[in-house]
Design a protein around this motif. Structure first.
Motif, PDB file in Angstrom:
ATOM      1  N   ASP A   1       0.830  -1.206   0.000  1.00 39.58           N
ATOM      2  CA  ASP A   1       0.000   0.000   0.000  1.00 39.58           C
ATOM      3  C   ASP A   1       0.864   1.256   0.000  1.00 39.58           C
ATOM      4  O   ASP A   1       0.579   2.222  -0.719  1.00 39.58           O
ATOM      5  CB  ASP A   1      -0.926   0.019   1.219  1.00 39.58           C
ATOM      6  CG  ASP A   1      -2.088  -0.945   1.076  1.00 39.58           C
ATOM      7  OD1 ASP A   1      -2.329  -1.430  -0.050  1.00 39.58           O
ATOM      8  OD2 ASP A   1      -2.758  -1.217   2.085  1.00 39.58           O
ATOM      9  N   SER A   2       1.926   1.249   0.798  1.00 45.24           N
ATOM     10  CA  SER A   2       2.830   2.396   0.834  1.00 45.24           C
ATOM     11  C   SER A   2       3.504   2.584  -0.518  1.00 45.24           C
ATOM     12  O   SER A   2       3.666   3.719  -1.001  1.00 45.24           O
ATOM     13  CB  SER A   2       3.897   2.210   1.920  1.00 45.24           C
ATOM     14  OG  SER A   2       3.326   2.303   3.206  1.00 45.24           O
ATOM     15  N   TYR A   3       3.882   1.486  -1.136  1.00 45.25           N
ATOM     16  CA  TYR A   3       4.511   1.551  -2.457  1.00 45.25           C
ATOM     17  C   TYR A   3       3.567   2.210  -3.466  1.00 45.25           C
ATOM     18  O   TYR A   3       3.973   3.105  -4.225  1.00 45.25           O
ATOM     19  CB  TYR A   3       4.893   0.144  -2.923  1.00 45.25           C
ATOM     20  CG  TYR A   3       5.583   0.122  -4.274  1.00 45.25           C
ATOM     21  CD1 TYR A   3       6.971   0.150  -4.364  1.00 45.25           C
ATOM     22  CD2 TYR A   3       4.836   0.098  -5.448  1.00 45.25           C
ATOM     23  CE1 TYR A   3       7.604   0.146  -5.601  1.00 45.25           C
ATOM     24  CE2 TYR A   3       5.459   0.097  -6.690  1.00 45.25           C
ATOM     25  CZ  TYR A   3       6.841   0.120  -6.754  1.00 45.25           C
ATOM     26  OH  TYR A   3       7.457   0.134  -7.987  1.00 45.25           O
ATOM     27  N   GLU A   4       2.324   1.766  -3.479  1.00 44.84           N
ATOM     28  CA  GLU A   4       1.359   2.304  -4.433  1.00 44.84           C
ATOM     29  C   GLU A   4       1.113   3.789  -4.190  1.00 44.84           C
ATOM     30  O   GLU A   4       1.035   4.585  -5.145  1.00 44.84           O
ATOM     31  CB  GLU A   4       0.040   1.533  -4.341  1.00 44.84           C
ATOM     32  CG  GLU A   4       0.121   0.090  -4.809  1.00 44.84           C
ATOM     33  CD  GLU A   4       0.542  -0.017  -6.269  1.00 44.84           C
ATOM     34  OE1 GLU A   4       0.119   0.842  -7.078  1.00 44.84           O
ATOM     35  OE2 GLU A   4       1.304  -0.947  -6.605  1.00 44.84           O
ATOM     36  N   ARG A   5       1.018   4.174  -2.929  1.00 48.17           N
ATOM     37  CA  ARG A   5       0.724   5.586  -2.628  1.00 48.17           C
ATOM     38  C   ARG A   5       1.871   6.508  -3.000  1.00 48.17           C
ATOM     39  O   ARG A   5       1.673   7.532  -3.638  1.00 48.17           O
ATOM     40  CB  ARG A   5       0.379   5.733  -1.140  1.00 48.17           C
ATOM     41  CG  ARG A   5      -0.952   5.109  -0.770  1.00 48.17           C
ATOM     42  CD  ARG A   5      -1.288   5.301   0.695  1.00 48.17           C
ATOM     43  NE  ARG A   5      -2.501   4.575   1.039  1.00 48.17           N
ATOM     44  CZ  ARG A   5      -2.571   3.604   1.956  1.00 48.17           C
ATOM     45  NH1 ARG A   5      -1.484   3.265   2.632  1.00 48.17           N
ATOM     46  NH2 ARG A   5      -3.702   2.989   2.186  1.00 48.17           N
ATOM     47  N   VAL A   6       3.085   6.140  -2.596  1.00 50.15           N
ATOM     48  CA  VAL A   6       4.207   7.041  -2.846  1.00 50.15           C
ATOM     49  C   VAL A   6       4.600   7.050  -4.312  1.00 50.15           C
ATOM     50  O   VAL A   6       5.152   8.037  -4.812  1.00 50.15           O
ATOM     51  CB  VAL A   6       5.404   6.698  -1.935  1.00 50.15           C
ATOM     52  CG1 VAL A   6       6.138   5.456  -2.410  1.00 50.15           C
ATOM     53  CG2 VAL A   6       6.350   7.885  -1.832  1.00 50.15           C
ATOM     54  N   SER A   7       4.264   5.982  -5.047  1.00 52.50           N
ATOM     55  CA  SER A   7       4.583   5.950  -6.474  1.00 52.50           C
ATOM     56  C   SER A   7       3.719   6.924  -7.270  1.00 52.50           C
ATOM     57  O   SER A   7       3.996   7.190  -8.444  1.00 52.50           O
ATOM     58  CB  SER A   7       4.433   4.534  -7.034  1.00 52.50           C
ATOM     59  OG  SER A   7       3.088   4.099  -6.963  1.00 52.50           O
ATOM     60  N   GLN A   8       2.691   7.485  -6.634  1.00 49.96           N
ATOM     61  CA  GLN A   8       1.907   8.549  -7.256  1.00 49.96           C
ATOM     62  C   GLN A   8       2.648   9.881  -7.218  1.00 49.96           C
ATOM     63  O   GLN A   8       2.313  10.813  -7.951  1.00 49.96           O
ATOM     64  CB  GLN A   8       0.563   8.707  -6.547  1.00 49.96           C
ATOM     65  CG  GLN A   8      -0.311   7.478  -6.568  1.00 49.96           C
ATOM     66  CD  GLN A   8      -1.520   7.627  -5.652  1.00 49.96           C
ATOM     67  OE1 GLN A   8      -1.992   8.739  -5.408  1.00 49.96           O
ATOM     68  NE2 GLN A   8      -2.019   6.510  -5.140  1.00 49.96           N
ATOM     69  N   LEU A   9       3.665   9.968  -6.341  1.00 45.70           N
ATOM     70  CA  LEU A   9       4.358  11.235  -6.105  1.00 45.70           C
ATOM     71  C   LEU A   9       5.773  11.267  -6.664  1.00 45.70           C
ATOM     72  O   LEU A   9       6.267  12.332  -7.026  1.00 45.70           O
ATOM     73  CB  LEU A   9       4.401  11.533  -4.603  1.00 45.70           C
ATOM     74  CG  LEU A   9       3.054  11.565  -3.879  1.00 45.70           C
ATOM     75  CD1 LEU A   9       3.270  11.824  -2.387  1.00 45.70           C
ATOM     76  CD2 LEU A   9       2.152  12.635  -4.477  1.00 45.70           C
ATOM     77  N   ILE A  10       6.427  10.113  -6.708  1.00 45.88           N
ATOM     78  CA  ILE A  10       7.783  10.043  -7.258  1.00 45.88           C
ATOM     79  C   ILE A  10       7.883   8.821  -8.171  1.00 45.88           C
ATOM     80  O   ILE A  10       7.013   7.950  -8.159  1.00 45.88           O
ATOM     81  CB  ILE A  10       8.857   9.971  -6.149  1.00 45.88           C
ATOM     82  CG1 ILE A  10       8.684   8.707  -5.305  1.00 45.88           C
ATOM     83  CG2 ILE A  10       8.840  11.211  -5.276  1.00 45.88           C
ATOM     84  CD1 ILE A  10       9.816   8.495  -4.297  1.00 45.88           C
ATOM     85  N   SER A  11       8.956   8.748  -8.923  1.00 49.85           N
ATOM     86  CA  SER A  11       9.121   7.655  -9.875  1.00 49.85           C
ATOM     87  C   SER A  11       9.217   6.302  -9.172  1.00 49.85           C
ATOM     88  O   SER A  11       9.967   6.160  -8.200  1.00 49.85           O
ATOM     89  CB  SER A  11      10.388   7.878 -10.699  1.00 49.85           C
ATOM     90  OG  SER A  11      10.679   6.731 -11.473  1.00 49.85           O
ATOM     91  N   PRO A  12       8.475   5.298  -9.642  1.00 49.26           N
ATOM     92  CA  PRO A  12       8.574   3.950  -9.056  1.00 49.26           C
ATOM     93  C   PRO A  12       9.990   3.383  -9.087  1.00 49.26           C
ATOM     94  O   PRO A  12      10.333   2.525  -8.276  1.00 49.26           O
ATOM     95  CB  PRO A  12       7.623   3.125  -9.931  1.00 49.26           C
ATOM     96  CG  PRO A  12       6.634   4.120 -10.445  1.00 49.26           C
ATOM     97  CD  PRO A  12       7.425   5.376 -10.665  1.00 49.26           C
ATOM     98  N   SER A  13      10.813   3.865  -9.999  1.00 54.86           N
ATOM     99  CA  SER A  13      12.196   3.378 -10.065  1.00 54.86           C
ATOM    100  C   SER A  13      13.016   3.828  -8.856  1.00 54.86           C
ATOM    101  O   SER A  13      14.098   3.283  -8.605  1.00 54.86           O
ATOM    102  CB  SER A  13      12.873   3.857 -11.351  1.00 54.86           C
ATOM    103  OG  SER A  13      12.976   5.269 -11.371  1.00 54.86           O
ATOM    104  N   ASP A  14      12.499   4.805  -8.114  1.00 54.70           N
ATOM    105  CA  ASP A  14      13.184   5.296  -6.914  1.00 54.70           C
ATOM    106  C   ASP A  14      12.613   4.687  -5.637  1.00 54.70           C
ATOM    107  O   ASP A  14      12.912   5.155  -4.528  1.00 54.70           O
ATOM    108  CB  ASP A  14      13.082   6.830  -6.830  1.00 54.70           C
ATOM    109  CG  ASP A  14      13.823   7.511  -7.960  1.00 54.70           C
ATOM    110  OD1 ASP A  14      14.817   6.941  -8.439  1.00 54.70           O
ATOM    111  OD2 ASP A  14      13.408   8.615  -8.370  1.00 54.70           O
TER     112      ASP A  14
END
Length: 212
Positions: free
Chosen positions: A185-198
């Protein structure tokens, strides 16, 4: 919240803690522990050229950061390790922790404090644990091209990052070179704000601590 209000809030916070310290033991430790902090840092570090710095809010975050710190220390025997805390409940319990070369309180996140701190420490790598986000430290770390990572991060649905007034906190996320999160869930939420590669889904480091 823009940077102006962030700065105002922190100065008010410092003033309130100073007043409360007159009759509250924990607040008194918070203030006392930061007295002469830059002289203490300067006298202790004395121009070390290879410092890795880990910062934790308190004791719980330390237990999550500890297995990472100890593994990084194994892999980098030529480096010195600085551990800082924001809260007395972390510092007072772990101030004699022998896994770090130095343990200190973190000075309040004011622009001048962050610049002076980094001038003294000159870290080669910065590791923040879970909930710690300090704009002036992170901005100056980024400006100096110092690698910075966030570990054991949790991003809840109601976190400030996802609010209309969370622009400063969203900016702070971009200052990390990589963020390791605990949950999908944290991964999905923060990937809305920064690049998933990071971002890496890495789990809860407390389990590593329990297993060890």
């Amino acid at each position: 919240m823009d940077i102006f209000f962030y700065n105002v809030f922190l100065r008010l916070y410092g003033a309130v803690i100073l007043i409360v310290s007159l009759f509250n033991k924990k607040a008194k430790l918070w203030v006392k522990g930061r007295e002469g902090i830059f002289d203490k840092l300067r006298n202790s570090i004395q121009g070390e050229q290879a410092v890795i710095w880990m910062h934790c809010a308190s004791l719980g975050e330390f237990e999550q950061g500890r297995p990472v710190l100890e593994r990084v220390k194994e892999q980098n025997p030529g480096h010195k390790f600085l551990l800082t805390f924001f809260s007395p409940s972390g510092y007072e319990v772990r101030k004699n922790y022998d896994g770090a070369d130095w343990v200190f309180y973190l000075p309040l996140d004011l622009k001048a404090n962050a610049e002076k701190f980094l001038d003294i420490v000159k870290p080669k790598l910065v590791i923040f644990v879970k909930y710690e986000y300090w704009y002036h430290y992170l901005h100056n770390i980024h400006r100096r091209n110092i690698p910075a990572i966030l570990i054991s991060a949790i991003f809840r649905e109601n976190a400030v990052f996802f609010k209309w007034y969370g622009s400063v906190h969203r900016k702070m996320l971009t200052y990390f070179d990589h963020i390791f999160v605990q949950t999908p869930d944290s991964y999905e939420r923060v990937s809305q704000l920064i690049s998933p590669s990071d971002i890496t889904l890495a789990g809860d480091t407390r389990f590593d601590r329990v297993l060890s």
